[in-house]
Design a protein around this motif. Structure first.
Motif, PDB file in Angstrom:
ATOM      1  N   VAL A  65       0.837  -1.202   0.000  1.00  0.00           N
ATOM      2  CA  VAL A  65       0.000   0.000   0.000  1.00  0.00           C
ATOM      3  C   VAL A  65       0.873   1.255   0.000  1.00  0.00           C
ATOM      4  N   ILE A 272      -0.895 -22.693  -2.777  1.00  0.00           N
ATOM      5  CA  ILE A 272      -1.555 -21.671  -3.595  1.00  0.00           C
ATOM      6  C   ILE A 272      -0.528 -20.646  -4.067  1.00  0.00           C
ATOM      7  N   GLN A 289      -0.080 -13.847  -2.584  1.00  0.00           N
ATOM      8  CA  GLN A 289       0.006 -14.563  -1.311  1.00  0.00           C
ATOM      9  C   GLN A 289       1.144 -14.012  -0.459  1.00  0.00           C
ATOM     10  N   GLN A 292       0.649 -10.341   0.913  1.00  0.00           N
ATOM     11  CA  GLN A 292      -0.484 -10.110   1.806  1.00  0.00           C
ATOM     12  C   GLN A 292      -0.520 -11.109   2.953  1.00  0.00           C
ATOM     13  N   ASP A 293       0.649 -11.652   3.250  1.00  0.00           N
ATOM     14  CA  ASP A 293       0.848 -12.426   4.474  1.00  0.00           C
ATOM     15  C   ASP A 293      -0.022 -13.676   4.572  1.00  0.00           C
ATOM     16  N   TYR A 294      -0.371 -14.268   3.428  1.00  0.00           N
ATOM     17  CA  TYR A 294      -1.238 -15.438   3.511  1.00  0.00           C
ATOM     18  C   TYR A 294      -0.487 -16.687   3.965  1.00  0.00           C
TER      19      TYR A 294
ATOM     20  N   LEU B  48      -7.447 -19.491  -6.899  1.00  0.00           N
ATOM     21  CA  LEU B  48      -7.545 -19.554  -5.437  1.00  0.00           C
ATOM     22  C   LEU B  48      -6.876 -18.346  -4.797  1.00  0.00           C
ATOM     23  N   ALA B  49      -5.748 -17.928  -5.371  1.00  0.00           N
ATOM     24  CA  ALA B  49      -5.054 -16.769  -4.811  1.00  0.00           C
ATOM     25  C   ALA B  49      -5.916 -15.516  -4.952  1.00  0.00           C
ATOM     26  N   GLU B  50      -6.552 -15.365  -6.131  1.00  0.00           N
ATOM     27  CA  GLU B  50      -7.433 -14.215  -6.335  1.00  0.00           C
ATOM     28  C   GLU B  50      -8.575 -14.240  -5.318  1.00  0.00           C
ATOM     29  N   ASN B  52      -8.662 -15.634  -2.603  1.00  0.00           N
ATOM     30  CA  ASN B  52      -8.110 -15.408  -1.273  1.00  0.00           C
ATOM     31  C   ASN B  52      -8.096 -13.930  -0.912  1.00  0.00           C
ATOM     32  N   HIS B  53      -7.611 -13.112  -1.819  1.00  0.00           N
ATOM     33  CA  HIS B  53      -7.298 -11.750  -1.411  1.00  0.00           C
ATOM     34  C   HIS B  53      -8.343 -10.734  -1.824  1.00  0.00           C
ATOM     35  N   LYS B  55     -11.749  -9.358  -1.286  1.00  0.00           N
ATOM     36  CA  LYS B  55     -12.799  -9.492  -0.279  1.00  0.00           C
ATOM     37  C   LYS B  55     -13.898  -8.482  -0.573  1.00  0.00           C
ATOM     38  N   VAL B 235      -8.932  -5.427  -2.103  1.00  0.00           N
ATOM     39  CA  VAL B 235      -7.885  -6.404  -1.852  1.00  0.00           C
ATOM     40  C   VAL B 235      -7.561  -6.331  -0.369  1.00  0.00           C
ATOM     41  N   ALA B 236      -7.628  -7.470   0.281  1.00  0.00           N
ATOM     42  CA  ALA B 236      -7.349  -7.495   1.718  1.00  0.00           C
ATOM     43  C   ALA B 236      -6.275  -8.533   1.984  1.00  0.00           C
ATOM     44  N   ASN B 237      -5.463  -8.265   2.967  1.00  0.00           N
ATOM     45  CA  ASN B 237      -4.417  -9.233   3.274  1.00  0.00           C
ATOM     46  C   ASN B 237      -4.955 -10.319   4.200  1.00  0.00           C
ATOM     47  N   ALA B 238      -4.055 -11.214   4.602  1.00  0.00           N
ATOM     48  CA  ALA B 238      -4.499 -12.382   5.350  1.00  0.00           C
ATOM     49  C   ALA B 238      -5.152 -12.012   6.669  1.00  0.00           C
ATOM     50  N   LEU B 243      -6.397  -3.373   1.575  1.00  0.00           N
ATOM     51  CA  LEU B 243      -5.190  -2.726   1.076  1.00  0.00           C
ATOM     52  C   LEU B 243      -5.515  -1.687   0.008  1.00  0.00           C
TER      53      LEU B 243
END
Lengths: 412, 646
Positions: A65, A272, A289, A292-294, B48-50, B52-53, B55, B235-238, B243
């Motif tokens: 960001v 992933i 991944q 964004q800390d996945y 899956l990655a898309e 995932n992030h 939201k 886009v959001a992190n885990a 973000l």
């Protein structure tokens, strides 16, 4: 005498160089000329891998960001670089150490390590559910890391005597002593508990016994027995949390679950990340991944996921190739050594690094259960980096002093 | 070199190649696995990655405005500067807050509470959620913070949408206010909803910009005003921290709430509230032609702006414990005995019952004996012979004791209800009360006692158990002024239908109503009328017609009556009588009806009538009843839509 067309040189030729080299070694400018004789191509590969590690740590710290490294993670890559600098110096010093010194230090170093491991067991501090750290004068050390080097040197030293006295492919009884040398520290490490390191210790130790010539008639039945013993180990030896990991791994292998929940979250997210990298990767600092800390532990054990996501299949294969290059070069170096000590020290050190790499990569890509095991040169973590670089220092030393014959009799 | 040694060397080399081969196999296996993950299954993992992030986060709807009949905003959404901090980005929160307090006002107590909030957020692993430090920044504060925010870590300065009531206390009792939804609010708002909708509501009301109507029209028209929440793709992190934004799907956008028009004229409301000059009381102005409520005033009032961002405990205690009860909605929730303003109802009942003719005279000696007790007229020497017109004009109590007794309690109660007494007129507000129209059935039920005829006499002069609200009194006046025509009181011009508020259309004889109007005209415009001085509106022509009233706060003791102590400085202010006045204007062509109560104002003619006169004059001067800006057609065709979120 030329019996080795593959490597392009023979032990005989190597020996002919020995006389002149020995003269140089005795001279005042010996250290400098030895530095010049170091295999700088190999050292460059190691340096490149460590710098890649720092770059990957920079990537994990990157804040997509604000387009800058996030302040509380910014130290990671700097620390890694500083540690690499220190470890690099240590590696060079170790590389210049003559084999005689290694041989003399082998058993005292081994004994000291065992004592430290016992002290950890008695007085060590806990961390992450395991008792691994020992506070010596304000510095936290992890004796199980020393154990890797200590076992390697001690085994090499042991076989140097054993093989030189028999001057033959040794008999079965010789290897029992070697097994004892491996199992004492391994048992202590296992007790901490540290499954990953135990595995690495036992595996690299066994590889050394293998290279020392244990008869195939014994090796094959032992492997068969080992496989047969797996269920018993699972039921009676493993701690519950270790058993859980194995279960998770098995369910992941069989069910191919991508539910993103529960125990397998970490490995699912890792898969992933790797898969999302595709052929050529998402680009540096562009991983979804990774940025964004996945993936938990992505700066230590799971740093490969960042490489694989941002540099793709090409990056992953490049990394595997770098490890393969180091291993093949080490094996060739071992074959050029005159002393059994040098050969086996290289084999032990190289296989330690190789097992680290193989276990780590297999775990990250879901081929092995999750055991704590860093990726050599790349993962964040001072002790592991120091150990790996020290192992390479041993390899370089054995390579540099490949023509020393080491006529030692007796154990000390 | 011995052969044995050579054997060992050969063995070593052989095993080297064996190991290299095994290593090569492992290497190939690893590469194959990478190939599988990154080439064969790459597309699936990329998906899956898309997933995932990306939201979908709640986008709160913009709450609809509330406007007066001419479109002036009474409640609107305003962009206001807001400072928040993100706990996870601060190394030393106390230090950051101290630096903020150098730029904007941030009391020590507030800082301590914020530090605690920050600690809690960290403990709950929600350190990425912003903690609001200050809202409603002035322009200067906002620009100061904007300049310096970059120098401080974790400080966020932004514009946020807040509810604002530009007319402040003028509409506190009518509009109520909004607040962050409490657990109770959520329970109330989600009862009867499907579990999935309940979850959406809970998520929506957790949003820091989201408010719900807690009181008044804001609460009544909650569904109309709220709108539907949407979803924004981010886009959001885990850890769930957003973000950045992605392109938005217009179908997923939040639907803003609908604007609500009310029938009140905000200017008339302001003039009315100002006219009380700080006295406690209430006034209600109704448009006689269509039942629109043009002013609904209760004083003292509170400023609803103070509630929007959560009122502090001490500020609330100040309002709650104020002896003059600013939180008390007197106009529609205050129940008072109507006193003499009720006499038109009693007269109507007597005429309808046929127990008296308008021209019949009843002699007033200043008191009235019934059974073994004496009832007094307000005029101690007595009025002498009174017909109905003069009895209303001079508010003779004895005349009304007599006709009330003749008409009987049941008849008076029945006629009272025809005028709208005893009914709770909600009109989209909260806190409305219906008062009480007493009758024998009620008394038997509530007190377990039979009705005493003596109570009918009190009923006849608007005292006793009878309880009315200023709103009901204004409705009564409107029905008289409309000569008995039906009235549908309303305050929601364009908004949700109010099913509780019925048409007030019980038949009233126009001939009787004309007599009442004549009596009320006499009060203000004929010699001897109790409010003769207040009849002229000061507009150079139109006059008003009205009726005074006094509501007893306490019973007057015999001793006091004997010594002549009836009020004034001789008794404590809070024990003095309430002054009432009901009126309509212009007298010859009624347009506006009003009721006024001045608490502890003592005399209807002295304190309440001038207030009523000035408000009516203002209504006429400003033509408050002219066509509103919301169209009647829109009102009729507007379907009741609910604000259910999709």
């Amino acid at each position: 005498m030329s019996r080795d067309g593959f490597t392009g040189f023979t032990r005989g030729e190597a020996r002919t160089r020995t006389a002149s080299d020995s003269l140089q070694f005795a001279g005042a400018g010996g250290a400098l000329s030895q530095i010049a004789r170091l295999p700088w191509g190999v050292i460059l590969v190691i340096t490149a891998m460590s710098l890649t590690g720092a770059a990957m740590l920079f990537s994990t710290a990157w804040d997509p960001v604000n387009q800058m490294p996030s302040p509380h993670e910014a130290d990671l890559w700097r620390n890694h670089l500083i540690r690499f600098g220190i470890a690099f110096g240590l590696m060079i010093v170790l590389a210049l150490t003559p084999l005689k010194v290694w041989a003399a230090l082998a058993f005292p170093g081994y004994l000291a390590t065992v004592v430290l491991l016992i002290l950890v067991d008695q007085f060590g501090s806990m961390g992450g559910g395991a008792q691994r750290w020992l506070n010596i004068g304000g510095v936290l050390v992890q004796p199980s890391e020393f154990a890797k080097l200590a076992i390697t040197i001690a085994l090499a030293r042991y076989y140097q005597t054993a093989l030189n006295t028999t001057n033959n492919v040794p008999g079965f009884q010789v290897h029992i002593g070697a097994l004892v040398i491996i199992l004492i520290p391994a048992a202590l490490v296992f007790k901490q508990p540290d499954l990953g390191t135990t595995l690495a210790l036992v595996c690299s130790g066994c590889v050394m016994i293998f290279f020392a010539g244990l008869s195939m008639r014994i090796i094959l039945p032992v492997i068969a027995l080992g496989i047969a013993a797996v269920p018993a180990v699972y039921l009676f030896v493993l701690e519950p949390y270790q058993r859980e990991r194995v279960d998770t791994f098995l369910s992941g292998l069989t069910g191919n679950a991508t539910n993103g929940l529960g125990e397998s979250y970490q490995i699912e997210q890792a898969k992933i990340a790797i898969g999302a990298g595709g052929l050529s990767g998402r680009g540096y600092l562009q991983g979804i991944q990774s940025q964004q800390d996945y993936v938990p532990e992505q700066h230590t054990d799971f740093i490969l996921t960042v490489i694989a996501e941002e540099f793709g299949f090409i990056g992953a294969v490049a990394l595997l190739s770098a490890f393969a290059f180091l291993l093949v070069w080490s094996f060739l170096a071992a074959m050029r050594c005159r002393s059994w000590f040098g050969r086996l020290a290289i084999c032990g050190a190289a296989s330690t690094i190789a097992f680290f790499a193989i276990f780590n990569i297999s775990m990250v890509i879901g081929l092995l259960p999750v055991v704590g095991m860093p990726l050599p040169f790349i993962s964040y973590g001072g002790t592991a980096l120091l150990t790996v670089m020290a192992c390479f220092g041993v390899i370089l030393s054995a390579h540099l002093h490949r023509d020393e014959k080491l006529n030692i009799r007796g154990l000390f | 070199m011995s052969r044995k040694n050579k054997n060992a060397d050969e063995m070593f080399d052989r095993r080297m190649f064996l190991a290299a081969g095994a290593g090569g196999l492992v290497w190939a296996g690893l590469v194959a696995r990478f190939f599988q993950l990154q080439f064969l299954d790459a597309e699936r993992y990329q998906g899956l990655a898309e997933a995932n992030h990306v939201k979908l986060v709640m986008a709160p709807p913009e709450r609809g405005q509330i406007l007066d009949r001419f479109g002036r905003p009474l409640a609107s959404q305003r962009q206001a500067g807001r400072v928040s901090v993100i706990p996870e980005q601060m190394k030393n929160p106390a230090d950051v807050l101290n630096r903020i307090s150098d730029l904007i006002s941030l009391p020590e107590a507030r800082r301590e509470r914020l530090l605690e909030d920050i600690r809690n957020a960290r403990r709950r692993n929600a350190a990425f959620l912003p903690v609001i430090v200050a809202q409603e920044l002035t322009f200067e504060e906002f620009s100061r913070m904007q300049v310096h925010a970059v120098e401080m870590e974790g400080v966020d300065v932004q514009m946020a949408s807040t509810r604002s009531y530009p007319r402040g206390r003028d509409f506190g009792h009518v509009l109520g206010y909004v607040a962050r939804a409490s657990g109770e609010d959520l329970d109330r708002l989600t009862t009867g909803l499907a579990p999935e909708d309940q979850r959406i509501y809970q998520e929506m009301f957790r949003h820091p910009d989201m408010r719900t109507g807690r009181q008044g029209m804001e609460r009544f028209a909650e569904d109309w005003l709220r709108g539907r929440p949407g979803r924004r793709r981010v886009v959001a992190n885990a850890h769930g921290r957003p973000l950045w934004e992605l392109t938005q799907d217009p179908k997923q956008a939040a639907v803003p709430g609908k604007d609500l028009y009310i029938t009140i004229d905000a200017e008339l409301q302001r003039i009315a509230i100002d006219r009380f000059e700080g006295e406690s009381g209430a006034a209600v102005v109704i448009d006689i032609e269509n039942g629109d409520v043009l002013a609904m005033v209760s004083t003292p009032a509170f400023d609803p702006n103070g509630f929007v961002n959560g009122i502090s405990g001490s500020d609330y205690a100040l309002l709650r414990d104020d002896p003059r009860s600013p939180l008390y909605p007197r106009a529609h929730g205050g129940v008072y005995p109507p006193g003499s303003t009720f006499k038109m109802v009693v007269a109507t009942a007597a005429l309808e019952a046929g127990v008296i003719k308008p021209e019949d005279h009843i002699r007033c000696p200043g008191h009235y004996r019934f059974g073994n007790r004496t009832w007094h007229c307000w005029k101690r020497p007595g009025h002498g012979a009174m017909n109905m017109h003069n009895a209303i004009k001079q508010s003779c109590d004895v005349y009304f004791y007599e006709i009330a007794r003749r008409a009987g309690v049941e008849k008076i109660a029945e006629v009272s209800r025809k005028f709208g007494f005893g009914h709770t007129w909600v009109l989209g507000m909260t806190g409305a009360r219906g008062g009480l129209v007493p009758d024998p059935a009620w008394k038997q039920k509530a007190r377990g006692e039979p009705w005493f005829e003596g109570e009918t006499l009190n009923f006849g002069i608007g005292q006793g158990q009878l309880g009315t609200t200023p709103l009901q009194l204004a409705l009564m006046t409107a029905r008289i002024a409309a000569t008995g025509a039906p009235i549908r009181p309303r305050m929601i011009g364009l908004g949700p239908n109010d099913e509780d508020d019925a048409l007030l259309d019980e038949p009233l004889d126009p001939a009787i109503m004309e007599r009442m109007k004549a009596g009320m005209f006499g009060v203000t415009s004929e010699g001897g009328g109790t409010a003769y001085r207040s009849g002229d509106l000061g507009l150079g022509g139109p006059r008003l017609a009205g009726k005074t009233g006094t509501a007893q706060v306490r019973r007057i003791t015999t001793a006091e009556r004997a010594t002549g102590v009836r009020g004034g400085d001789a008794i404590a202010r809070e024990l003095r009588d309430h002054a009432l006045f009901v009126a309509y204007a212009p007298a010859d062509n009624p347009k506006y009806a009003i009721s006024v109560i001045v608490e502890h104002g003592e005399g209807g003619s002295r304190t309440a009538a001038p207030v009523a006169r000035d408000i009516l004059a203002a209504a006429i001067r400003m033509n408050s009843g002219r066509a509103p800006s919301f169209s009647r057609r829109a009102d009729n065709t507007a379907t009741p839509e609910t604000g259910d979120p999709a």
